[in-house]
Design a protein around this motif. Structure first.
Motif, PDB file in Angstrom:
ATOM      1  N   ARG A 105    -129.356  23.022 -85.496  1.00 25.96           N
ATOM      2  CA  ARG A 105    -128.527  23.022 -86.699  1.00 25.96           C
ATOM      3  C   ARG A 105    -127.317  22.132 -86.477  1.00 25.96           C
ATOM      4  NH1 ARG A 105    -127.256  28.801 -88.910  1.00 25.96           N
ATOM      5  NH2 ARG A 105    -129.534  28.638 -89.140  1.00 25.96           N
ATOM      6  N   LEU A 157    -128.194  19.115 -96.480  1.00 23.47           N
ATOM      7  CA  LEU A 157    -128.655  20.458 -96.124  1.00 23.47           C
ATOM      8  C   LEU A 157    -129.744  20.945 -97.071  1.00 23.47           C
ATOM      9  CD1 LEU A 157    -125.245  22.147 -95.203  1.00 23.47           C
ATOM     10  CD2 LEU A 157    -127.031  21.332 -93.649  1.00 23.47           C
ATOM     11  N   ARG A 158    -129.612  20.617 -98.342  1.00 21.76           N
ATOM     12  CA  ARG A 158    -130.636  21.003 -99.312  1.00 21.76           C
ATOM     13  C   ARG A 158    -131.945  20.283 -99.028  1.00 21.76           C
ATOM     14  NH1 ARG A 158    -129.181  19.874-105.428  1.00 21.76           N
ATOM     15  NH2 ARG A 158    -129.301  17.768-104.556  1.00 21.76           N
ATOM     16  N   ARG A 166    -132.957  19.338 -96.062  1.00 24.45           N
ATOM     17  CA  ARG A 166    -133.528  19.994 -94.886  1.00 24.45           C
ATOM     18  C   ARG A 166    -134.206  21.305 -95.278  1.00 24.45           C
ATOM     19  NH1 ARG A 166    -131.807  18.316 -89.803  1.00 24.45           N
ATOM     20  NH2 ARG A 166    -132.107  20.427 -88.980  1.00 24.45           N
ATOM     21  N   ASP A 167    -133.584  22.071 -96.152  1.00 29.05           N
ATOM     22  CA  ASP A 167    -134.174  23.341 -96.574  1.00 29.05           C
ATOM     23  C   ASP A 167    -135.514  23.127 -97.283  1.00 29.05           C
ATOM     24  OD1 ASP A 167    -132.052  24.711 -95.509  1.00 29.05           O
ATOM     25  OD2 ASP A 167    -130.933  24.814 -97.402  1.00 29.05           O
ATOM     26  N   LYS A 168    -135.639  22.033 -98.016  1.00 31.10           N
ATOM     27  CA  LYS A 168    -136.906  21.735 -98.676  1.00 31.10           C
ATOM     28  C   LYS A 168    -138.014  21.474 -97.656  1.00 31.10           C
ATOM     29  CE  LYS A 168    -134.990  19.737-102.946  1.00 31.10           C
ATOM     30  NZ  LYS A 168    -134.902  18.508-103.760  1.00 31.10           N
ATOM     31  N   PHE A 194    -138.097  22.616 -94.548  1.00 29.25           N
ATOM     32  CA  PHE A 194    -138.413  23.889 -93.897  1.00 29.25           C
ATOM     33  C   PHE A 194    -139.268  24.777 -94.791  1.00 29.25           C
ATOM     34  CE2 PHE A 194    -134.276  23.251 -91.454  1.00 29.25           C
ATOM     35  CZ  PHE A 194    -134.941  22.750 -90.348  1.00 29.25           C
ATOM     36  N   GLU A 195    -139.007  24.739 -96.099  1.00 28.43           N
ATOM     37  CA  GLU A 195    -139.803  25.546 -97.035  1.00 28.43           C
ATOM     38  C   GLU A 195    -141.247  25.050 -97.099  1.00 28.43           C
ATOM     39  OE1 GLU A 195    -139.727  26.836-101.756  1.00 28.43           O
ATOM     40  OE2 GLU A 195    -138.084  25.671-100.889  1.00 28.43           O
ATOM     41  N   ASP A 218    -134.367  26.811 -86.886  1.00 30.92           N
ATOM     42  CA  ASP A 218    -133.229  25.907 -87.017  1.00 30.92           C
ATOM     43  C   ASP A 218    -131.969  26.702 -86.674  1.00 30.92           C
ATOM     44  OD1 ASP A 218    -131.934  23.411 -87.772  1.00 30.92           O
ATOM     45  OD2 ASP A 218    -131.207  24.496 -89.536  1.00 30.92           O
TER      46      ASP A 218
END
Length: 436
Positions: A366, A394-395, A397-399, A401-402, A413
């Motif tokens: 992270r 960050l958004r 990255r979250d996509k 990971f999803e 992370d």
């Protein structure tokens, strides 16, 4: 063999004398020739009295590996040829990374004794130190002639991560029952290896009822399982340019290697097989998964060869090569990094193919800087703009990971300090659920 600056100065001092005699007193020009002959005889005699190059016998000893922060040395020994007198030597170690001229070592060869010199090594970065040769220089008794010789060594020293913290952490992990003595631990759980039959009681999973044995014994019997051993585990390290970025004073790759070594030690202690895989634009290293605690030293030496490369990582080639080398279902722990959804598109496609056959743990660090920008109080307009950009990253990255989670990939992370504990907990959870 070559003349020293002292010999050159002696010859140079004779030039004005010769010019003076030729111009003002030509009848005494023989004196200049005599001076030159005397200087030549002195240099030749100094060369004859010095230790010949053929009598130089030099040996070098170097450690096979060093840990970061550990102090070692290359020890050079010059054997005594049995000559009378004392000879002074100057030695310089030719190595990669290059040594500075200040690292020249001086020693003396006395009658009846061997001369020794030590070149200290204190590596601060993981990799390899190549000892190519030792340069030796010595003079005659009058210091008019000097001899220089290069002796081939061709040694390689692996600089590996410091595993003292790994051993202390695993010692604490495996010694929680030390106060109560050694005992056999039955690792029962939701594994896939059959352990025993027991009477069925309310609350147990009805899917594990053994109907054949229940009919034979005329009562409900339920299967018990234990955690299976001998699982292949592959530590896959991305050695591309994104892993060179420093986080908390260390490159991302070094954080990943330290956490991977801790996982390897615990896995080997638990009976699993552990291998290593390194790649970026090409395959850098592959070590077949092996069992036994003795394999840890091979893994440790292999991490020294995972160098830092300023190249783009080819996930399609790397993960396809890994998938072709694994012949049975394994746990693949991938340590890597990405920026946004565009750069991670090929990564997601490659992860989808390898996740069909293996259990994959996707490990990233992270970024504290991005989270700090996104959570900082906006005092100026620049702070607001910086926070918006950080939030967009960050958004993104979250996509990623999803998407990986929907493919069945276990994403991790975490900050660098929490990486070893988080990785071990995820490994134990996968073992407990019998997902491998």
């Amino acid at each position: 063999m070559r003349p020293t600056p002292r010999a050159v100065a002696i010859f140079a001092a004779g030039i004005p004398l010769a010019l003076f005699m030729v111009i003002y007193n030509p009848g005494l020009w023989q004196w200049s020739l005599g001076y030159a002959a005397l200087a030549f005889v002195a240099i030749a005699g100094d060369a004859a009295l010095a230790m010949p190059r053929r009598l130089l016998r030099l040996t070098a000893q170097a450690p096979e590996s060093l840990q970061i922060g550990e102090v070692g040395a290359v020890t050079v020994t010059i054997a005594n040829p049995g000559r009378a007198g004392t000879t002074a030597f100057e030695l310089l170690c030719e190595r990669q990374p290059e040594a500075s001229p200040e690292e020249m070592v001086r020693t003396q060869l006395r009658p009846g004794q061997d001369a020794q010199a030590r070149f200290p090594l204190a590596p601060k970065r993981r990799g390899r130190i190549s000892i190519d040769a030792i340069w030796v220089r010595w003079h005659g008794p009058l210091a008019l002639v000097e001899f220089v010789r290069r002796v081939e060594i061709s040694r390689s020293i692996d600089v590996v991560p410091n595993v003292r913290g790994v051993r202390s952490s695993t010692l604490d992990f495996f010694s929680r029952e030390a106060l109560f003595g050694n005992k056999v631990q039955q690792e029962k759980g939701e594994g896939s290896e059959f352990d025993a039959l027991r009477d069925y009681v309310p609350g147990l999973d009805s899917r594990f009822i053994d109907w054949k044995h229940s009919a034979r014994h005329r009562k409900l019997l339920c299967k018990e399982f234990r955690i299976e051993r001998n699982h292949p585990i592959v530590l896959a390290f991305d050695t591309g340019h994104l892993m060179i970025e420093p986080v908390d004073g260390l490159p991302r790759l070094d954080h990943a290697i330290n956490a991977g070594l801790l996982l390897a030690w615990i896995s080997l202690q638990g009976g699993d097989l552990v291998g290593l895989f390194g790649f970026d634009e090409v395959l850098r290293h592959y070590q077949q998964p092996r069992r036994g605690v003795s394999n840890f030293s091979h893994l440790l030496r292999a991490t020294a060869g995972l160098d830092y490369h300023h190249t783009e990582t080819n996930f399609t080639l790397g993960l396809a090569e890994l998938n072709a080398r694994l012949k049975r279902r394994a746990l693949v722990v991938l340590f890597t990094e990405f920026i946004d959804t565009v750069t991670a598109e090929l990564l997601v496609e490659s992860m989808a193919r390898i996740a069909r056959q293996h259990v994959v743990v996707f490990v990233t660090l992270r970024d504290a800087v991005l989270h700090g920008f996104a959570d900082a109080a906006p005092d100026r307009f620049e702070d607001v703009a910086r926070a918006v950009v950080a939030y967009d990253f960050l958004r993104e990255r979250d996509k990623v990971f999803e998407r990986l989670t929907r493919l069945g990939v276990h994403c991790l992370d975490v900050p660098s300090r929490s990486l070893p504990i988080g990785l071990i907990n995820r490994y134990l959870l996968i073992k407990q659920r019998g997902l491998i």
